[in-house]
Design a protein around this motif. Sequence first.
Motif, mmCIF file in Angstrom:
data_model
loop_
_atom_site.group_PDB
_atom_site.id
_atom_site.type_symbol
_atom_site.label_atom_id
_atom_site.label_comp_id
_atom_site.label_asym_id
_atom_site.label_seq_id
_atom_site.Cartn_x
_atom_site.Cartn_y
_atom_site.Cartn_z
ATOM 1 N N GLN A 290 0.825 -1.206 0.000
ATOM 2 C CA GLN A 290 0.000 0.000 0.000
ATOM 3 C C GLN A 290 0.859 1.256 0.000
ATOM 4 N N TYR B 255 2.267 1.751 -3.447
ATOM 5 C CA TYR B 255 1.238 2.303 -4.335
ATOM 6 C C TYR B 255 1.032 3.792 -4.055
ATOM 7 N N ALA C 274 -6.374 -0.134 -3.230
ATOM 8 C CA ALA C 274 -5.310 -0.288 -2.243
ATOM 9 C C ALA C 274 -5.089 1.012 -1.479
ATOM 10 N N LEU D 79 -5.693 1.876 2.545
ATOM 11 C CA LEU D 79 -4.684 2.557 3.363
ATOM 12 C C LEU D 79 -5.299 3.762 4.063
#
Length: 293
Positions: free
Chosen positions: A5, A8, A35, A39
């Motif tokens: 995460q 990303y 994702a 988070l």
Amino acid sequence: MDIRQLEYFLAVVDHEGFNRAASALYVSQPSLSQAVRVLERDLGTELFHRVGRRAVLTEAGRALIEPARKAVRSLEVARASVAAVHELREGRLDVASMPSQAVEPLTSLIRSFTERYPGVAVAVKAVFTARDVIDAVRTGAVELGLLASASAAPDREVRAHVLGVQRFVLVAAPEGPFAGRRVVGCEELAGQRLIVGQPGTGMRAYVDSLRAQGIDFAVAVETEHRVALLPLVLAGVGLAVVTESWREIARQAGAVVLDIEPATALHVSLISRRGVLSPAAAAFWAAAVPSSR
């Protein structure tokens, strides 16, 4: 929260949007967005304002960047440490460099490193000021940096080693005003048309210091693109003040290179973050700084 995460999240930051980040990561845009939303739920706050197709960092998002980079970098160090048992047969090393120092000494440093570790890819990030190089290393965006500054790099924030000095030289067209010369006095630049870098760079600081001394010249071009310097000079647009790392490549291109007197030089330093380096970064440092072996 997991490392994927954070990777990303940083990809969206670095690529300035979800679509470009997804393309860079070779994942679908919905998977990336999901994702990041997970988070955000874990953290209890939004990290981005979604404005159409744009992703604008919130205050919380900006606060997460440096801790996220450190977490990702720590994992990379752990992975690379495992790979070290294979004698660096594979891997990646991220280096930030100012443009002139990317010509030299970075070329020679990379050549020596890749001859010994051909399986390690070196990724060079272009930055334009010494402060930007230090920040990139300090925050973990890269592990090593190469910079030039009027004084030695500060060692409070990073570990630094001076590799040498580079004096300023003048690059001119062969039929220009200093044809047949090897040396030019800085006062002779008065009345000339100069091609200069953007504010904050070493070459710009030097020509600005000349103007402060009363040497009046005209700025023909201000450019962030160093690759444009030689074509502009050879086209007769103006003269360029650069560091001597450009000397050989400028001569090979057909330009005239003159030493500027009195000599003024920049310190060229290799810097790293403090703490444990990845095996690739440690090997690069050891090759560049023999005393560290």
